[in-house]
Design a protein around this motif. Structure first.
Motif, short mmCIF file in Angstrom:
data_model
loop_
_atom_site.label_atom_id
_atom_site.label_comp_id
_atom_site.label_asym_id
_atom_site.label_seq_id
_atom_site.Cartn_x
_atom_site.Cartn_y
_atom_site.Cartn_z
N GLY A 77 -3.58 -2.50 -4.02
CA GLY A 77 -4.01 -1.43 -4.92
C GLY A 77 -3.56 -1.61 -6.35
O GLY A 77 -3.94 -0.84 -7.23
N PHE A 78 -2.73 -2.60 -6.62
CA PHE A 78 -2.22 -2.82 -7.97
C PHE A 78 -3.19 -3.69 -8.76
O PHE A 78 -3.89 -4.51 -8.21
CB PHE A 78 -0.84 -3.51 -7.91
N SER A 79 -3.19 -3.49 -10.07
CA SER A 79 -4.10 -4.29 -10.90
C SER A 79 -3.33 -5.19 -11.83
O SER A 79 -2.18 -5.13 -11.98
CB SER A 79 -5.02 -3.39 -11.72
N LYS B 14 0.84 -1.21 0.00
CA LYS B 14 0.00 0.00 0.00
C LYS B 14 0.87 1.26 0.00
O LYS B 14 0.55 2.25 -0.67
CB LYS B 14 -0.95 -0.01 1.19
N GLU B 15 1.97 1.23 0.74
CA GLU B 15 2.90 2.37 0.74
C GLU B 15 3.58 2.50 -0.62
O GLU B 15 3.76 3.62 -1.12
CB GLU B 15 3.95 2.22 1.83
N ALA B 16 3.95 1.39 -1.22
CA ALA B 16 4.57 1.44 -2.55
C ALA B 16 3.59 2.06 -3.54
O ALA B 16 3.97 2.91 -4.35
CB ALA B 16 4.97 0.04 -3.00
N TYR B 17 2.34 1.65 -3.46
CA TYR B 17 1.31 2.21 -4.35
C TYR B 17 1.18 3.72 -4.14
O TYR B 17 1.05 4.48 -5.09
CB TYR B 17 -0.02 1.50 -4.10
N ARG B 18 1.26 4.15 -2.90
CA ARG B 18 1.13 5.57 -2.58
C ARG B 18 2.28 6.39 -3.16
O ARG B 18 2.07 7.46 -3.73
CB ARG B 18 1.08 5.77 -1.05
N VAL B 19 3.52 5.92 -3.04
CA VAL B 19 4.67 6.72 -3.47
C VAL B 19 5.01 6.54 -4.95
O VAL B 19 5.73 7.35 -5.52
CB VAL B 19 5.94 6.45 -2.62
N LEU B 20 4.47 5.51 -5.58
CA LEU B 20 4.78 5.22 -6.97
C LEU B 20 4.04 6.15 -7.91
O LEU B 20 2.84 6.37 -7.78
CB LEU B 20 4.41 3.77 -7.28
#
Length: 156
Positions: free
Chosen positions: A154-156, A111-117
């Motif tokens: 959060g990734f698809s 989730k953090e990776a999704y936020r900062v990416l």
């Protein structure tokens, strides 16, 4: 040590946020002893940030990688000290094959990776083990659960 760490955070955020610096930005979660971040040597086109919870590994990485575009920060993958949509690539090193890391923590990392990416950014999962440090890994058995975990993050 705290003042130095605070200074590092402000330098990292300044480097990441400055719009006139159109550099490629890389985050490595769990940079440990073989950081991707060491690739910063001699490169001026990218900013590398490695986060690690183990202070001994962090100190070693800071000592061995003196590049001005490489930053090593003691932080947890659940709370990355970077702005939203600020990095082009996120690397996870020896995280998802580690049974000692709880599934809830792995989900929080994603989730953090999704936020900062940034949009259209890339996530790479690196699991490299030698016979000396390999655990009872069954990555093939985990691939379906890993896909579900990424979707929940959060990734698809």
């Amino acid at each position: 040590m705290m003042a130095m760490r605070e200074g590092m955070f402000s330098n990292i955020v300044e480097s990441i946020e400055t719009p006139k610096k159109k550099k490629f930005r890389v985050l490595e979660v769990g940079c440990g002893g073989l950081p991707i971040t060491s690739e910063a040597k001699g490169r001026k086109d990218a900013i590398y940030v490695g986060i690690e919870i183990d202070q001994e590994s962090l100190i070693k990485n800071q000592a061995e990688n003196q590049e001005p575009n490489a930053f090593f920060v003691q932080a947890q993958g659940e709370n990355v000290p970077l702005p939203d949509r600020s990095v082009n690539q996120v690397y996870f090193a020896n995280i998802f094959g580690d049974d000692e890391i709880a599934v809830d923590s792995k989900l929080a990392f994603l989730k953090e990776a999704y936020r900062v990416l940034k949009l259209n950014g890339v996530v790479a999962v690196l699991e490299y083990y030698t016979p000396n440090n390999a655990r009872n890994l069954r990555i093939d058995d985990r691939s379906e659960s890993l896909v579900k975990l990424f979707k929940a993050g959060g990734f698809s």
